[in-house]
Motif scaffolding. Structure first.
Motif, PDB file in Angstrom:
ATOM      1  N   VAL A 102      10.535  10.308   0.554  1.00 61.57           N
ATOM      2  CA  VAL A 102      10.683   9.110  -0.280  1.00 61.57           C
ATOM      3  C   VAL A 102      11.903   9.276  -1.182  1.00 61.57           C
ATOM      4  O   VAL A 102      12.054  10.297  -1.859  1.00 61.57           O
ATOM      5  N   ARG A 103      12.759   8.237  -1.163  1.00 62.49           N
ATOM      6  CA  ARG A 103      13.907   8.245  -2.077  1.00 62.49           C
ATOM      7  C   ARG A 103      13.947   6.891  -2.780  1.00 62.49           C
ATOM      8  O   ARG A 103      14.030   5.844  -2.135  1.00 62.49           O
ATOM      9  N   TYR A 104      13.805   6.930  -4.121  1.00 62.85           N
ATOM     10  CA  TYR A 104      13.806   5.668  -4.871  1.00 62.85           C
ATOM     11  C   TYR A 104      15.157   4.978  -4.723  1.00 62.85           C
ATOM     12  O   TYR A 104      16.195   5.661  -4.615  1.00 62.85           O
ATOM     13  N   ALA A 141      12.491  12.079  -3.853  1.00 63.78           N
ATOM     14  CA  ALA A 141      11.403  12.453  -4.759  1.00 63.78           C
ATOM     15  C   ALA A 141      10.306  13.171  -3.972  1.00 63.78           C
ATOM     16  O   ALA A 141       9.566  13.978  -4.531  1.00 63.78           O
ATOM     17  N   GLY A 169       6.803  14.980  -8.278  1.00 63.59           N
ATOM     18  CA  GLY A 169       6.527  13.957  -7.267  1.00 63.59           C
ATOM     19  C   GLY A 169       5.059  13.584  -7.096  1.00 63.59           C
ATOM     20  O   GLY A 169       4.704  12.884  -6.144  1.00 63.59           O
ATOM     21  N   THR A 171       3.017  11.522  -8.924  1.00 63.47           N
ATOM     22  CA  THR A 171       2.763  10.079  -9.014  1.00 63.47           C
ATOM     23  C   THR A 171       3.390   9.358  -7.821  1.00 63.47           C
ATOM     24  O   THR A 171       2.791   8.429  -7.254  1.00 63.47           O
ATOM     25  N   THR A 172       4.568   9.808  -7.423  1.00 61.02           N
ATOM     26  CA  THR A 172       5.223   9.191  -6.261  1.00 61.02           C
ATOM     27  C   THR A 172       4.313   9.300  -5.035  1.00 61.02           C
ATOM     28  O   THR A 172       4.152   8.333  -4.277  1.00 61.02           O
ATOM     29  N   TYR A 228       1.434   6.813  -5.416  1.00 62.52           N
ATOM     30  CA  TYR A 228       1.901   5.438  -5.202  1.00 62.52           C
ATOM     31  C   TYR A 228       2.177   5.164  -3.728  1.00 62.52           C
ATOM     32  O   TYR A 228       1.965   4.063  -3.233  1.00 62.52           O
ATOM     33  N   THR A 229       2.682   6.179  -3.042  1.00 59.54           N
ATOM     34  CA  THR A 229       3.024   5.957  -1.635  1.00 59.54           C
ATOM     35  C   THR A 229       1.753   5.863  -0.792  1.00 59.54           C
ATOM     36  O   THR A 229       1.687   5.085   0.155  1.00 59.54           O
ATOM     37  N   VAL A 269       4.616   2.190  -3.553  1.00 64.30           N
ATOM     38  CA  VAL A 269       5.938   2.565  -3.020  1.00 64.30           C
ATOM     39  C   VAL A 269       5.809   2.428  -1.513  1.00 64.30           C
ATOM     40  O   VAL A 269       4.867   2.978  -0.929  1.00 64.30           O
ATOM     41  N   ALA A 293      11.908   1.723  -2.404  1.00 68.03           N
ATOM     42  CA  ALA A 293      12.366   3.070  -2.039  1.00 68.03           C
ATOM     43  C   ALA A 293      12.559   3.140  -0.531  1.00 68.03           C
ATOM     44  O   ALA A 293      11.973   2.358   0.215  1.00 68.03           O
ATOM     45  N   GLY A 317       9.237  17.979  -5.136  1.00 70.01           N
ATOM     46  CA  GLY A 317       9.024  17.039  -4.029  1.00 70.01           C
ATOM     47  C   GLY A 317       8.338  17.616  -2.812  1.00 70.01           C
ATOM     48  O   GLY A 317       8.180  16.932  -1.800  1.00 70.01           O
TER      49      GLY A 317
END
Ligand SMILES: Nc1ncnc2c1ncn2[C@@H]1O[C@H](COP(=O)(O)OP(=O)(O)OP(=O)(O)O)[C@@H](O)[C@H]1O
Ligand SMILES: [Mg+2]
Length: 291
Positions: A12-14, A21, A44, A46-47, A50-51, A56, A62, A221
Motif C-alpha cells: 500500500v502506498r498512499y 506504508a 502501518g 492502522t493502514t 483500513y485496508t 483504503v 492509495a 510496513g
C-alpha cells in the motif's frame, strides 16, 4: 478452520507518497482467532486495518497491490454495506465514528442504513447497550460521554451488526487504567460469549497475553514476528524498537537471566511466574542444603 481474513502480498502506498506504508504483507486470521497486532508508531498498523475493511483505497486513496479477502469476499470490490455484516472496525479515535446526537441513534444508524425492521433495531440496541454497559444512557449525547464510554459506544454500534470479525485499533490508548480495564473486560467478553474473531491493535499487551491466540509484530510496513505470546516473549524484546512492553513477569525473568540465574522458561503470566520462580527457589534451597 475457515480463513476469516486472508491477505496476500499486500503493498500500500498512499497517494502522493514515495514510500510504501505496507510492504508485501501476507497474513491469515482464522475464524474465532484473537490476534493482537503491535509495533512502533507509524509502522502501518492502522493502514493494515483500513485496508482489510476497504477504507483504503476506497475512502483514503492509495495504490494497492496484492489481495485482501474477508470470508472470501474481496475487500476492494465488495460494498461497505455487505462487508459490514462480516467485519466491523472501531477506530483509533472513536470520536471519528460517532456521528449522531444520541447514544440510541448511534447504534440505530448503521442498522437503519441496512434496512433492518424497526422492532429488530430496537431489540438489537437494547441487547448491545446492555452488553457494553451503556444501558440507561440512550438519550445522552455521545459528545458528553467519557473516553471509555465513547469507546464502548463505538463497539456497540459495530456489534449491533453482529459481525464475525471485529477490528479494534488501539482501543485503550486514550483511556485511564479504570477505562482500560472496562474495555479490556468487554473485549474478552466478546471473544468468550460471542465467539467473534478479534484483531486488536495494542501497545499494552499484558491484559491480553493469556487470551490471545497469536501476536503479530510489525515494523516499517512489514510483519517482523508472529507467534503465540510465549514464543514471542521467550527472547528479550527490544522495547525501544518495537514499541511495546513485555509482561512485567517476563521482564523480571530477563533480569534474572542476565544475572546468570537459569530459568526453565520465560513466564508471561503471574501464574506461570509463580510456578517457574518457585521451582528455581526450591532448587536453590536444595543446593544450599547439600552444600
Ligand atoms: N492518509 C495518509 N496519507 C499519507 N500517509 C499516511 C496516511 N496515513 C498514514 N500515513 C503514513 O503511513 C505510515 C503508516 O501509518 P499508520 O497510521 O498506518 O501507522 P500506525 O502503525 O497505525 O501508527 P500509530 O501507532 O501511531 O497509530 C506512516 O508513515 C504514516 O505517516
Ligand atoms: Mg495507528
Amino acid at each position: 478452520m475457515t480463513a476469516a481474513i486472508e491477505i496476500k502480498n499486500l503493498w500500500v502506498r498512499y497517494r502522493g507518497e514515495e514510500d510504501y506504508a505496507l510492504r508485501d504483507v501476507s497474513l491469515e486470521i482464522k475464524e474465532g482467532e484473537f490476534v493482537l497486532l503491535t509495533g512502533p508508531s507509524g509502522c502501518g498498523k492502522t493502514t493494515l486495518c483500513y485496508t482489510i475493511v476497504g477504507i483504503v483505497p476506497r475512502v483514503i486513496k492509495a495504490e494497492v497491490k496484492g489481495s485482501v479477502s474477508v470470508f472470501g469476499l474481496d475487500s476492494f470490490k465488495t460494498s461497505p454495506a455487505e462487508l459490514s455484516q462480516y467485519i466491523g472496525i472501531v477506530f483509533q479515535n472513536p470520536e471519528m465514528q460517532l456521528v449522531t446526537s444520541s447514544v440510541y441513534d448511534e447504534v440505530a444508524f448503521p442498522l437503519e442504513n441496512l434496512g433492518f425492521p424497526p422492532e429488530e433495531i430496537r431489540r438489537r440496541i437494547r441487547e448491545v447497550l446492555d452488553i457494553v454497559g451503556l444501558k440507561g444512557l440512550e438519550d445522552r449525547s455521545p459528545a458528553s460521554l467519557s473516553g471509555g464510554q465513547k469507546q464502548a459506544l463505538a463497539i456497540a454500534s459495530v456489534l449491533a451488526l453482529r459481525p464475525k470479525i471485529i477490528i479494534l485499533d488501539e482501543p485503550t490508548s486514550q483511556l485511564d487504567p479504570q477505562g482500560t480495564r472496562r474495555i479490556t473486560d468487554l473485549i474478552l467478553k466478546l471473544k468468550k460469549d460471542f465467539k467473534v474473531s478479534i484483531l486488536a491493535v495494542e501497545h499494552k499487551v499484558e491484559w491480553a497475553v493469556n487470551h490471545i491466540d497469536r501476536m503479530i509484530v510489525m515494523d516499517n510496513g512489514m510483519i517482523k514476528m508472529q507467534g503465540r505470546p510465549a514464543e514471542i516473549f521467550s527472547k528479550k524484546i527490544d522495547v525501544e524498537r518495537y514499541g511495546f512492553r513485555p509482561p512485567q513477569v517476563s521482564e523480571i525473568a530477563y533480569k534474572l537471566l542476565e544475572r546468570g540465574i537459569i530459568l526453565p522458561s520465560i513466564p508471561i503470566s503471574l501464574k506461570d511466574a509463580y510456578e517457574i520462580f518457585r521451582r528455581v527457589l526450591e532448587d536453590g534451597k536444595s543446593t544450599c542444603r547439600s552444600n
